[in-house]
Design an enzyme around this catalytic site. Structure first.
Site, PDB file in Angstrom:
ATOM      1  N   ASP A  72     -17.747 -17.520   3.315  1.00 58.48           N
ATOM      2  CA  ASP A  72     -17.858 -16.070   3.502  1.00 58.48           C
ATOM      3  C   ASP A  72     -18.936 -15.737   4.522  1.00 58.48           C
ATOM      4  O   ASP A  72     -19.677 -16.589   4.985  1.00 58.48           O
ATOM      5  CB  ASP A  72     -18.176 -15.390   2.164  1.00 58.48           C
ATOM      6  N   ASP A 141     -20.761 -13.226 -12.678  1.00 57.03           N
ATOM      7  CA  ASP A 141     -19.525 -12.620 -13.148  1.00 57.03           C
ATOM      8  C   ASP A 141     -18.336 -13.532 -12.903  1.00 57.03           C
ATOM      9  O   ASP A 141     -17.197 -13.098 -12.913  1.00 57.03           O
ATOM     10  CB  ASP A 141     -19.299 -11.255 -12.476  1.00 57.03           C
ATOM     11  N   HIS A 143     -17.344 -15.067 -10.239  1.00 57.30           N
ATOM     12  CA  HIS A 143     -16.595 -14.975  -8.983  1.00 57.30           C
ATOM     13  C   HIS A 143     -16.850 -16.184  -8.112  1.00 57.30           C
ATOM     14  O   HIS A 143     -17.917 -16.771  -8.143  1.00 57.30           O
ATOM     15  CB  HIS A 143     -16.931 -13.685  -8.223  1.00 57.30           C
ATOM     16  N   GLU A 148     -14.560 -11.019  -6.183  1.00 59.58           N
ATOM     17  CA  GLU A 148     -15.159 -10.422  -7.358  1.00 59.58           C
ATOM     18  C   GLU A 148     -14.083 -10.140  -8.416  1.00 59.58           C
ATOM     19  O   GLU A 148     -12.899 -10.205  -8.116  1.00 59.58           O
ATOM     20  CB  GLU A 148     -15.887  -9.160  -6.919  1.00 59.58           C
TER      21      GLU A 148
END
Lengths: 290, 452
Positions: A72, A141, A143, A148
């Site tokens: 990313d 979380d 991800h 996400e």
């Protein structure tokens, strides 16, 4: 899926770095058959990169025939901004090793056409024959990359809007000014990662414990996108003791026992890098892969 | 409960810049890139290991930008073999060396040859930039000599960079003339800038015009040493600063309030602290007292001749302890510096040179300083017990900051000139680079021995 549990962050980093080194050595990359590696950013892989640099400096690992694809990058951040993922990869890994600049691929957050950039990234991955080993970390979380909760498990490289929590958490790197934090990012999709021939996720720390439990013990769920690894034929998670705090004792015991069986009963020399057993009593010649 | 603010920035993709980003300069050409590895680097007040120095086109570059924009590996990798790499040293006061005297007006070619000899010879001691110093002289001498001393870039072949001249005098106090000739001193400067202009031969009619010349590297005077208590000099200091010249207090009888007024007017340097100025007196500390000033401006830099002879080691330590960030080491060397021991005729003076000092022939009187700058550094550490970093900064970062050139000289950072010195752990010069090219130190040695 293999779950490898080690004592702490240092031990996890060393294990993953050694695994990468051994995989590359076994693959024996050349100019025409390079080793394609997928790389993450963040706090989880810093130890891995440190160890890889140490191996390189000791002459045990060369990056000459390695092609890398990062997961990313922020949109709109200059490449040499200290918080950009270009800067992260440069100062943590590329500065210290002999990788060729043309073999390094990171998404370009300043491209004029972001969708085209994402498409081209996917094409570049396909052009080199797909990713051999994709390393990754997860967020609290669950991800992977910037996929996400709620991201499609079939997603590909695309532009993502960052969650508000992520923006707030990142503000500390941007003078605590929330308007300076990028709110868009380019990220590989869940399916892009799972398309790799092998996936290795690094999970350390007690704050990731719940995510690890959800991803391994419960179902494949787009709210915990790393759970897609359950469907990967060659998935591996390396974690430390703190990250197992939310797992059932039964799960932890099971995976620890597998390692014990490998070590004590089959013999760790006999176990191949990817878990297959090289030979077993009865037939010394044949190889038997799981 | 999280509150969602309305002011999150949105990006307009059509207007966002195409890569690469406009602010970062990218060399278009594919010139050679050198990477220096296995070194200890003096950078940001620290000694950094496990890093490398990248050089392109005579300047230090940012490898981060090089990797992403030029997308290639370095053409040449040099192994520094664990040596300490510091920026090339900057000398703020040197009257001559290797038999050459900057204040002696020779015909054009002879002077140029002498300048070249010194520029090359100084590289041996790690000096890659310097201000040739002219002692008090008549204006005809200045008019002849200063035209040679406009700033000129150095190179591995032509030697150290000339930063411009340091004119020590003639607006100095008769009572503190040191070794300067009394007959050429100027007692006052009633016409302010005009007097300075006429004596030195400035091309700029006004301070602003001279400043323009400074910006184009055409101003031959970089530092002026003067006595601020002389009539008219104090008021001219702001004009000289405006003209782009560094003003230094020296050869002066100023009391503490006159000295502080000079600094308020813009003086930023003290020429060879302790020498050619009144002794320290506890009720009127004079120029030396500037080290204890407490006004809003930063305290000035001060030059120290660190041979242990001109200033007692204890005095050096006292000055350093009171204002460590202001220390600039200078040699104030005269023409016998760098010569092998022996007897020489230098100008109208016969001297006997020994290894570390020079006497007027047949006497016990020192004829001046012959210390080298790297020896100054080693002495400075011995006298003050400061760190290697501080001692090296006293010949690199501090003089560069004094002269306003700290973006290109005296530092190792992207954009700076690649003038580098490789030092052993005991701070002896091993290798020297000027503008990114290695200097052949052996050839320079051979030259010097041959000519004398």
């Amino acid at each position: 899926m293999r779950l490898v549990i080690r004592q702490d962050f240092e031990a996890v980093s060393y294990h993953v770095a050694k695994y990468v080194k051994e995989r590359i050595r076994e693959f024996a990359p050349t100019a025409s058959k390079p080793f394609v590696l997928g790389l993450p950013t963040g706090s989880s892989p810093i130890g891995v990169y440190r160890n890889l640099v140490k191996f390189h400096q000791a002459g045990e690992l060369s990056f000459q025939h390695i092609i890398t694809f990062n997961m990313d990058e922020y949109v709109g951040l200059p490449r040499d901004h200290p918080e950009s993922y270009h800067s992260f990869m440069w100062s943590n890994l590329f500065k210290h090793v002999d990788i060729l600049p043309e073999n390094v691929h990171i998404l370009d957050g300043n491209a004029t056409d972001l969708d085209l950039e994402c498409q081209r990234y996917e094409e570049k991955i396909a052009a080199v024959g797909g990713i051999e080993l994709f390393l990754g970390g997860i967020g609290p979380d669950g991800h992977i990359a910037f996929n996400e909760p709620g991201s499609s498990l079939n997603s590909r490289t695309r532009v993502k809007t960052l969650a508000y929590d992520t923006i707030v958490a990142n503000a500390r790197f941007f003078d605590n000014d929330i308007t300076k934090v990028p709110n868009l990012a380019l990220t590989v999709g869940v399916a892009t990662v799972m398309d790799a021939r092998e996936v290795c996720i690094i999970i350390t720390g007690a704050h990731k414990a719940l995510a690890l439990a959800k991803c391994i013990e419960e179902g494949v769920n787009h709210m915990w996108t790393v759970s897609a690894i359950q469907l990967h034929p060659r998935g591996m998670v390396v974690c430390d003791e703190d990250a197992t705090l939310e797992l059932h004792v039964k799960t932890v015991n099971y995976f620890k026992s597998i390692e014990k069986v490998h070590e004590q009963l089959i013999g760790s020399d006999n176990v191949g890098l990817q878990g297959g057993v090289r030979s077993w009593r009865g037939n010394a010649e044949s190889t038997y892969h799981q | 409960m999280l509150q969602y603010p309305i002011t999150l920035q949105t990006h307009n993709f059509i207007s966002s810049p195409a890569s690469p980003e406009p602010d970062t300069p990218i060399p278009e050409n594919l010139t050679k890139v050198t990477k220096i590895v296995n070194c200890k680097i003096l950078r940001d007040h620290k000694i950094i290991e496990k890093d490398a120095i990248w050089i392109q086109d005579g300047k230090i570059i940012d490898p981060h930008k090089f990797f992403w924009y030029q997308k290639r590996l370095p053409d040449e990798v040099l192994d520094a073999e664990g040596l300490l790499v510091a920026p090339g040293f900057i000398e703020a006061q040197i009257n001559g060396a290797f038999g050459v005297d900057f204040s002696l007006p020779l015909d054009h070619d002879k002077y140029e040859k002498g300048l070249l000899k010194v520029s090359r010879g100084l590289l041996k001691y790690g000096t890659t930039s310097y201000c040739p110093t002219i002692v008090s002289s008549s204006s005809s001498v200045y008019h002849k000599v200063l035209s040679h001393l406009k700033p000129r870039a150095g190179s591995a072949k032509t030697g150290a960079t000339v930063l411009g001249a340091h004119v020590e005098g003639p607006f100095i106090n008769k009572a503190r003339h040191g070794a300067h000739e009394l007959g050429v001193l100027q007692a006052s400067a009633h016409n302010g800038y005009k007097d300075f202009k006429n004596v030195y031969g400035f091309e700029g009619e006004t301070p602003e015009a001279q400043k323009k010349l400074s910006e184009e590297d055409l101003n031959c005077v970089k530092i002026i040493t003067c006595a601020p208590e002389l009539d008219g000099v104090m008021g001219t200091i702001p004009d000289l600063v405006k003209a782009g010249i560094t003003v230094s207090v020296g050869h002066s009888m100023a009391n503490i309030s006159q000295a502080e007024k000079a600094v308020i007017n813009g003086a930023t340097f003290i020429t060879h602290l302790f020498n050619a100025m009144p002794q320290f007196h506890h009720r009127d500390p004079g120029v030396i007292g500037l080290l204890g000033s407490r006004f809003d401006l930063p305290r000035p830099y001060y030059g120290l001749i660190c041979d242990g002879i001109h200033v007692h080691p204890n005095s050096i330590k006292i000055a350093y302890d009171s204002h460590p960030k202001g220390a600039i080491l200078v040699t104030d060397a005269m023409s016998a510096m760098g010569l092998l021991p022996g007897s020489y005729q230098l100008g109208n003076m016969s001297v006997t040179k020994e290894d570390d000092r020079v006497y007027i022939e047949g006497t016990d009187t020192l004829a001046g300083s012959v210390i080298t700058l790297d020896e100054c550094i080693r002495n400075f550490i011995k006298f003050t017990h400061c760190s290697v970093i501080e001692a090296l900064e006293a010949v690199t970062l501090h003089p560069a900051s004094l002269l306003g050139i700290q973006e290109s000289k005296g530092v190792i950072k992207p954009g700076a000139d690649a003038d580098l010195v490789f030092l052993s752990d005991d701070l002896f010069v091993r290798r020297v680079f000027v503008a990114g090219e290695e200097v052949d130190l052996k050839a320079i040695d051979a030259e010097i021995i041959k000519q004398f």
